[in-house]
Design a protein around this motif. Structure first.
Motif, PDB file in Angstrom:
ATOM      1  N   VAL A 177      32.781  42.697  38.585  1.00 54.13           N
ATOM      2  CA  VAL A 177      33.779  42.632  39.658  1.00 54.13           C
ATOM      3  C   VAL A 177      34.956  41.758  39.235  1.00 54.13           C
ATOM      4  O   VAL A 177      36.124  42.107  39.444  1.00 54.13           O
ATOM      5  CB  VAL A 177      33.143  42.078  40.955  1.00 54.13           C
ATOM      6  CG1 VAL A 177      34.207  41.822  42.013  1.00 54.13           C
ATOM      7  CG2 VAL A 177      32.107  43.052  41.482  1.00 54.13           C
ATOM      8  N   GLY A 178      34.650  40.617  38.610  1.00 55.18           N
ATOM      9  CA  GLY A 178      35.703  39.692  38.213  1.00 55.18           C
ATOM     10  C   GLY A 178      36.650  40.282  37.193  1.00 55.18           C
ATOM     11  O   GLY A 178      37.864  40.091  37.265  1.00 55.18           O
ATOM     12  N   ASN A 179      36.097  41.020  36.221  1.00 57.28           N
ATOM     13  CA  ASN A 179      36.945  41.597  35.185  1.00 57.28           C
ATOM     14  C   ASN A 179      37.805  42.720  35.740  1.00 57.28           C
ATOM     15  O   ASN A 179      38.977  42.850  35.374  1.00 57.28           O
ATOM     16  CB  ASN A 179      36.091  42.101  34.026  1.00 57.28           C
ATOM     17  CG  ASN A 179      36.908  42.374  32.786  1.00 57.28           C
ATOM     18  OD1 ASN A 179      37.205  43.520  32.457  1.00 57.28           O
ATOM     19  ND2 ASN A 179      37.296  41.311  32.085  1.00 57.28           N
ATOM     20  N   VAL A 180      37.240  43.538  36.625  1.00 56.77           N
ATOM     21  CA  VAL A 180      38.031  44.593  37.269  1.00 56.77           C
ATOM     22  C   VAL A 180      39.171  43.966  38.081  1.00 56.77           C
ATOM     23  O   VAL A 180      40.315  44.424  38.025  1.00 56.77           O
ATOM     24  CB  VAL A 180      37.142  45.474  38.173  1.00 56.77           C
ATOM     25  CG1 VAL A 180      38.008  46.407  39.024  1.00 56.77           C
ATOM     26  CG2 VAL A 180      36.176  46.290  37.340  1.00 56.77           C
ATOM     27  N   ALA A 181      38.851  42.916  38.837  1.00 54.78           N
ATOM     28  CA  ALA A 181      39.880  42.235  39.635  1.00 54.78           C
ATOM     29  C   ALA A 181      40.970  41.652  38.741  1.00 54.78           C
ATOM     30  O   ALA A 181      42.166  41.795  39.016  1.00 54.78           O
ATOM     31  CB  ALA A 181      39.238  41.127  40.474  1.00 54.78           C
ATOM     32  N   LEU A 182      40.557  41.028  37.640  1.00 54.08           N
ATOM     33  CA  LEU A 182      41.507  40.397  36.731  1.00 54.08           C
ATOM     34  C   LEU A 182      42.437  41.425  36.094  1.00 54.08           C
ATOM     35  O   LEU A 182      43.660  41.228  36.038  1.00 54.08           O
ATOM     36  CB  LEU A 182      40.746  39.622  35.650  1.00 54.08           C
ATOM     37  CG  LEU A 182      41.585  38.756  34.704  1.00 54.08           C
ATOM     38  CD1 LEU A 182      42.286  37.656  35.477  1.00 54.08           C
ATOM     39  CD2 LEU A 182      40.697  38.156  33.624  1.00 54.08           C
ATOM     40  N   LYS A 183      41.866  42.531  35.596  1.00 55.15           N
ATOM     41  CA  LYS A 183      42.682  43.562  34.960  1.00 55.15           C
ATOM     42  C   LYS A 183      43.605  44.239  35.971  1.00 55.15           C
ATOM     43  O   LYS A 183      44.742  44.619  35.642  1.00 55.15           O
ATOM     44  CB  LYS A 183      41.772  44.604  34.294  1.00 55.15           C
ATOM     45  CG  LYS A 183      40.921  44.036  33.152  1.00 55.15           C
ATOM     46  CD  LYS A 183      41.783  43.572  31.998  1.00 55.15           C
ATOM     47  CE  LYS A 183      40.945  42.895  30.909  1.00 55.15           C
ATOM     48  NZ  LYS A 183      39.916  43.752  30.335  1.00 55.15           N
ATOM     49  N   THR A 184      43.140  44.386  37.208  1.00 55.03           N
ATOM     50  CA  THR A 184      43.985  44.971  38.257  1.00 55.03           C
ATOM     51  C   THR A 184      45.172  44.059  38.565  1.00 55.03           C
ATOM     52  O   THR A 184      46.311  44.519  38.687  1.00 55.03           O
ATOM     53  CB  THR A 184      43.171  45.208  39.537  1.00 55.03           C
ATOM     54  OG1 THR A 184      42.070  46.072  39.243  1.00 55.03           O
ATOM     55  CG2 THR A 184      44.031  45.838  40.619  1.00 55.03           C
ATOM     56  N   ILE A 185      44.883  42.774  38.672  1.00 53.48           N
ATOM     57  CA  ILE A 185      45.935  41.795  38.927  1.00 53.48           C
ATOM     58  C   ILE A 185      46.976  41.815  37.814  1.00 53.48           C
ATOM     59  O   ILE A 185      48.196  41.812  38.061  1.00 53.48           O
ATOM     60  CB  ILE A 185      45.326  40.385  39.064  1.00 53.48           C
ATOM     61  CG1 ILE A 185      44.499  40.291  40.343  1.00 53.48           C
ATOM     62  CG2 ILE A 185      46.402  39.311  39.048  1.00 53.48           C
ATOM     63  CD1 ILE A 185      43.595  39.080  40.401  1.00 53.48           C
ATOM     64  N   GLU A 186      46.503  41.862  36.580  1.00 52.34           N
ATOM     65  CA  GLU A 186      47.402  41.873  35.435  1.00 52.34           C
ATOM     66  C   GLU A 186      48.283  43.127  35.445  1.00 52.34           C
ATOM     67  O   GLU A 186      49.488  43.060  35.201  1.00 52.34           O
ATOM     68  CB  GLU A 186      46.590  41.829  34.139  1.00 52.34           C
ATOM     69  CG  GLU A 186      47.431  41.804  32.874  1.00 52.34           C
ATOM     70  CD  GLU A 186      46.571  41.802  31.622  1.00 52.34           C
ATOM     71  OE1 GLU A 186      47.059  42.274  30.576  1.00 52.34           O
ATOM     72  OE2 GLU A 186      45.428  41.331  31.692  1.00 52.34           O
ATOM     73  N   GLY A 187      47.684  44.276  35.755  1.00 54.88           N
ATOM     74  CA  GLY A 187      48.432  45.517  35.788  1.00 54.88           C
ATOM     75  C   GLY A 187      49.470  45.545  36.895  1.00 54.88           C
ATOM     76  O   GLY A 187      50.605  46.012  36.688  1.00 54.88           O
ATOM     77  N   VAL A 188      49.115  45.050  38.069  1.00 51.86           N
ATOM     78  CA  VAL A 188      50.054  45.011  39.189  1.00 51.86           C
ATOM     79  C   VAL A 188      51.229  44.100  38.872  1.00 51.86           C
ATOM     80  O   VAL A 188      52.394  44.420  39.175  1.00 51.86           O
ATOM     81  CB  VAL A 188      49.342  44.550  40.479  1.00 51.86           C
ATOM     82  CG1 VAL A 188      50.356  44.276  41.581  1.00 51.86           C
ATOM     83  CG2 VAL A 188      48.343  45.600  40.943  1.00 51.86           C
ATOM     84  N   ALA A 189      50.955  42.953  38.255  1.00 55.39           N
ATOM     85  CA  ALA A 189      52.024  42.018  37.904  1.00 55.39           C
ATOM     86  C   ALA A 189      53.005  42.644  36.910  1.00 55.39           C
ATOM     87  O   ALA A 189      54.228  42.527  37.062  1.00 55.39           O
ATOM     88  CB  ALA A 189      51.432  40.740  37.316  1.00 55.39           C
TER      89      ALA A 189
END
Length: 354
Positions: A251-263
């Motif tokens: 969950v943490g890695n999916v959240a992190l990669k999503t955050i990075e992509g949105v930014a």
């Protein structure tokens, strides 16, 4: 004095960006460095830096490049030969056992032998984790190490743990992640009474899967020891209402990669819109200082790397495409963790020495 070992061969931009970041850190922070890798490549980069200096673009292109003149011979930089490199596509466990003379394995060994006090690695995350776990061992009381990533929020920094080390977790593991994240927040980020929350699909205690529910109960039973505030939805991560967000590594890695992509998408869209016509370009010139400040707050380079908590040593895992600026900041993360005695505090919670 604290010395930081750096895997000079790890990452998409190695060895150039890694060596430049190491030199930059040694110069700016006066921190002794141990560069581990192929000596020919390391010495070639050091010679180039002595002649050309370091040319860096701080902020992923949002800020203009700058040149830093450096005399590497005046810095405390130790060089250690490694004849092998673990590539990104290799199975970490097999590669660690097979490549005993790889740069990441020897960087970890430098901490084991006392040559250095911490490791910075931008290569294979699995290799860095595996080498650290096998070479350093786990801290007493900790079942699994976890990656603690610092993220910006509207009110200050936040620690997301675990952001990629463990995909199958028990409630006890998540509880330990919260413990380690809280200690990191307090000792390094200087947050007096860190607020811990579980990443979940709702705020109510009964929300989520069995893992989330059981983890909630475990934290609630020990809330006299921590500042546990309950569940936090994904939308709350950046509001600054908590300081440590706990989840499993999947969950943490999916959240992190999503955050990075949105930014990245957000700033790409802004730059694109500000280049549409003359008026847009004029507005772009006027708002550029504001955009620079905004970008610096969300740029992963500013945070350098993520701390691997739970092993008997300090390992900082960097983004695979880390620049010199990111490596320089990762060295500072490692240095601060050593000086703050994070591991000693975690071990002392279980009544044992590190």
């Amino acid at each position: 004095m604290t010395r930081i070992a750096i895997d000079a061969m790890g990452g998409d931009n190695a060895p150039r960006a890694i060596v430049e970041g190491a030199v930059w850190a040694a110069m700016e922070y006066n921190i002794p460095i141990e560069l581990v890798g192929k000596l020919y490549d390391i010495e070639r980069e050091l010679d180039r830096i002595d002649q050309e200096g370091i040319v860096v673009s701080v902020g992923g292109g949002m800020l203009p490049p700058k040149r830093i003149k450096v005399n590497t011979k005046s810095l405390d930089i130790k060089k250690t030969q490694a004849t092998e490199v673990i590539e990104m596509g290799e199975a970490p466990g097999q590669a660690i056992r097979k490549k005993k003379n790889s740069s990441i394995v020897l960087a970890v060994n430098s901490v084991v032998t006392g040559s250095s006090d911490a490791i910075v690695a931008a290569g294979s995350t699995g290799a860095a984790m595996g080498a650290s776990l096998f070479g350093l061992g786990r801290l007493p009381g900790i079942e699994r190490p976890a990656i603690a990533t610092v993220l910006p929020t509207m009110k200050g920094p936040l620690i997301l743990i675990d952001s990629g080390a463990n995909t199958d977790c028990t409630p006890e593991m998540l509880f330990q992640f919260g413990l380690m994240g809280s200690i990191y927040a307090k000792s390094v980020l200087k947050i007096e009474n860190p607020r811990i929350a579980i990443l979940n699909i709702g705020e109510e205690a009964g929300k989520g899967d069995e893992l989330a529910k059981d983890t909630y109960k475990l934290f609630d039973e020990n809330k006299d020891k921590f500042n546990f505030i309950g569940n936090a939805e994904g939308k709350e991560i950046f509001l600054g209402n908590c300081d440590v967000v706990v989840c499993d590594g999947f969950v943490g890695n999916v959240a992190l990669k999503t955050i990075e992509g949105v930014a990245r998408m957000f700033f790409y869209m802004i730059k694109k819109e500000l280049c549409q016509d003359f008026l847009s370009k004029l507005i772009g010139i006027l708002v550029r200082p504001v955009l620079k400040k905004m970008y610096s707050k969300v740029n992963y380079e500013e945070f350098g790397g993520a701390l691997l908590l739970g092993v008997k040593g300090i390992t900082v895992i960097c983004h695979g495409r880390s620049t010199a600026y990111a490596i320089k900041n990762a060295v500072k993360v490692a240095y601060n963790a050593v000086e703050a005695g994070v591991n000693k505090t975690i071990a002392s919670y279980y009544g044992e020495k590190e």
